[in-house]
Design a protein around this motif. Structure first.
Motif, PDB file in Angstrom:
ATOM      1  N   SER A   1      37.076  32.349  39.603  1.00  0.00           N
ATOM      2  CA  SER A   1      37.644  33.681  39.431  1.00  0.00           C
ATOM      3  C   SER A   1      39.158  33.601  39.681  1.00  0.00           C
ATOM      4  O   SER A   1      39.598  32.820  40.530  1.00  0.00           O
ATOM      5  N   PRO A   2      39.982  34.346  38.945  1.00  0.00           N
ATOM      6  CA  PRO A   2      39.670  35.467  38.053  1.00  0.00           C
ATOM      7  C   PRO A   2      39.506  35.095  36.581  1.00  0.00           C
ATOM      8  O   PRO A   2      39.541  35.966  35.734  1.00  0.00           O
TER       9      PRO A   2
ATOM     10  N   ARG B   1      39.317  39.043  35.068  1.00  0.00           N
ATOM     11  CA  ARG B   1      39.871  40.241  35.704  1.00  0.00           C
ATOM     12  C   ARG B   1      41.378  40.198  35.528  1.00  0.00           C
ATOM     13  O   ARG B   1      42.071  39.423  36.207  1.00  0.00           O
TER      14      ARG B   1
ATOM     15  N   ASP C   1      43.783  40.609  38.612  1.00  0.00           N
ATOM     16  CA  ASP C   1      43.879  39.515  39.576  1.00  0.00           C
ATOM     17  C   ASP C   1      44.750  38.367  39.076  1.00  0.00           C
ATOM     18  O   ASP C   1      45.066  37.454  39.856  1.00  0.00           O
TER      19      ASP C   1
END
Length: 509
Positions: free
Chosen positions: A470-471, A476, A479
């Motif tokens: 992630s991200p 996202r 982020d």
């Protein structure tokens, strides 16, 4: 029960039962403490009377771990000279309250009913006070173990930032977190690990930010640890991670209080163990291992450039030798003509294929690196640098390796030093050999296959329920402001959404 050899009769000898709780009988309670601790040469038991009364008392403490001056001046002297007309007729609970409220000028004072808990407190540096007629003992905080001074972390050097690191004393480490600034929501919860050797452990988090299920999950995993002795936080790291077969570290270790505080502000949880200067941070993502606290102390343009440079160095550390092997062994046509002719000239007389050539140099570099770590500090760095130069030059002169291979291996080794986290560097060094064998078997196709398998593993890997990559996965956009580049602080108004913080907005932005 034993047998009498002369008459053949069985003689019954009463066996003293182990007390679970203190009884208030001075002789029984003191005898039980002697039974549990008397075999230790450094245990000291001092019997006395309170004031000029006939009330007997004793203190039990461990030499070397206790503050002897505190015991002499503020415990023994206060109790032996603390007689009043009122205390001479008090018994039981009233006497206990008189001792606590009038005779003992100490701040760290607890009551304890269970014998084994009192024994454990003595072994960690506290003093136990036994008083006749009281069905408790008093645990007095007198721990005064030797600790080193606060120093700059050795494993995480910075140009700009706080020059202080954690120590082996848990109380010092928690105080460093508190000293960062006033925060009423900073929660520090005590736990205990170790079946035979008990050690204190604390969880630190900001209650107003952290997701409650994350704290619950961390507690659950720590409670499942069943080891005789948890010698270092590395034991905990290995036992609470999601996938212990993965080469990637799913828990971040650090000596820096500022890194821990920054992680807590994002909604993460820190684990601190007594006896080690390394704190653990969960959950962790791979990009965290390539970041440094210094990224936030410098301006965003320079920090972003340096961070991109680290990603580039990580790529060289992982794929440098394997790309050389693939081009030299399989894809000579992809090399520019003049460079190819130069490489062919340098490889004339080298008896080994590119894989063996790379393995010789890589193994030599790894041995030198390990030797430099284990040697005494004054000669360790010199050994690593001089040894590398001598071996590289000698290998080229002997015709074992080509000069360009020495350059590739040296660049790869230097690139691995640019990775801030030692554990991440070790992982890339291990995977580098897998990439080299893949390149030797299938060329660039082998490297691509290895990269795809690596990406597949990373996408599936999680750290306490959070995607390890992630991200990027899941994507996202918000982020990405603190991912491969670090945007200006004024644009970073929200905490990472992957942690599901209760308060997602950074105050003051």
């Amino acid at each position: 029960m034993i047998e009498n050899s002369e008459q053949g009769e069985m003689i019954h000898i009463p066996v003293q039962k182990t007390l679970e709780q203190f009884t208030g009988d001075y002789n029984k309670d003191l005898l039980q403490m002697r039974k549990e601790l008397g075999h230790n040469w450094d245990i000291h038991i001092r019997e006395f009377q309170i004031g000029n009364t006939d009330t007997r008392a004793a203190i039990v403490f461990l030499k070397g771990l206790c503050d002897k001056e505190l015991i002499d001046k503020h415990i023994l002297k206060s109790l032996m000279n603390g007689h009043t007309e009122k205390s001479s007729v008090l018994r039981g609970h009233e006497l206990q309250q008189s001792i606590i409220n009038e005779m003992l000028p100490v701040s760290d004072l607890l009551e304890e009913k269970k014998v084994m808990k009192a024994v454990g407190k003595v072994l960690t540096g506290s003093t136990v006070l036994i008083v006749d007629g009281i069905q408790h003992v008093l645990i007095i905080g007198t721990s005064h173990g030797k600790t080193r001074n606060l120093e700059e972390p050795v494993s995480e050097a910075l140009v700009r930032g706080p020059r202080v690191g954690f120590t082996e004393k848990l109380s010092v480490n928690t105080s460093l977190l508190r000293q960062h600034g006033e925060n009423r929501n900073l929660s520090i919860i005590e736990m205990e690990v170790g079946e035979r050797t008990k050690k204190e452990l604390v969880l630190a988090y900001i209650d107003e930010i952290v997701e409650p299920n994350l704290v619950k999950e961390v507690k659950t995993r720590i409670e499942t640890i069943h080891l005789d002795d948890v010698a270092e936080s590395g034991y905990i790291e290995q036992l609470i991670e999601d996938n212990y077969l993965s080469p990637f570290s799913q828990v971040q270790s650090t000596e820096r209080p500022d890194r821990v505080v920054a992680a807590l502000q994002e909604g993460r949880v820190a684990i601190l163990l007594d006896g080690t200067p390394f704190a653990l941070i969960v959950p962790v993502t791979f990009n965290m291992l390539l970041q440094s606290p210094e990224d936030y102390y410098e301006r965003w343009l320079s920090s972003s450039l340096i961070r991109l440079l680290r990603y580039f160095a990580a790529g060289i550390s992982l794929f440098g030798p394997s790309l050389y092997i693939a081009f030299v062994s399989f894809h000579q046509g992809l090399i520019p003509t003049k460079l190819a002719l130069s490489m062919m000239a340098t490889r004339q007389g080298v008896p080994f294929p590119a894989l063996i050539e790379a393995l010789i140099m890589e193994v030599a570099i790894e041995i030198l690196r390990e030797a430099g770590l284990r040697l005494p500090k004054p000669i360790g760095p010199t050994m690593g640098i001089v040894g590398g130069l001598v071996i590289g030059e000698a290998a080229v002169q002997a015709g074992i390796v080509s000069p360009i291979m020495v350059i590739v291996v040296a660049l790869t080794a230097i690139s691995s030093f640019a990775i801030p986290q030692y554990s991440a560097g070790i992982t890339l060094r291990m995977l580098r050999f897998v990439a080299m064998f893949s390149a030797a078997l299938f060329g660039l196709y082998g490297i691509i296959l290895f990269f795809l398998f690596l990406c597949s593993h990373l996408v599936k890997l999680k750290s306490f329920g959070v995607s390890y990559v992630s991200p990027t996965v899941p994507y996202r956009a918000g982020d990405w402001k603190d991912f491969m580049v670090r945007m200006p602080l004024k644009m970073m108004k929200h905490r990472p959404r992957l942690l599901k913080p209760k308060d997602s907005v950074r105050k003051g932005e």
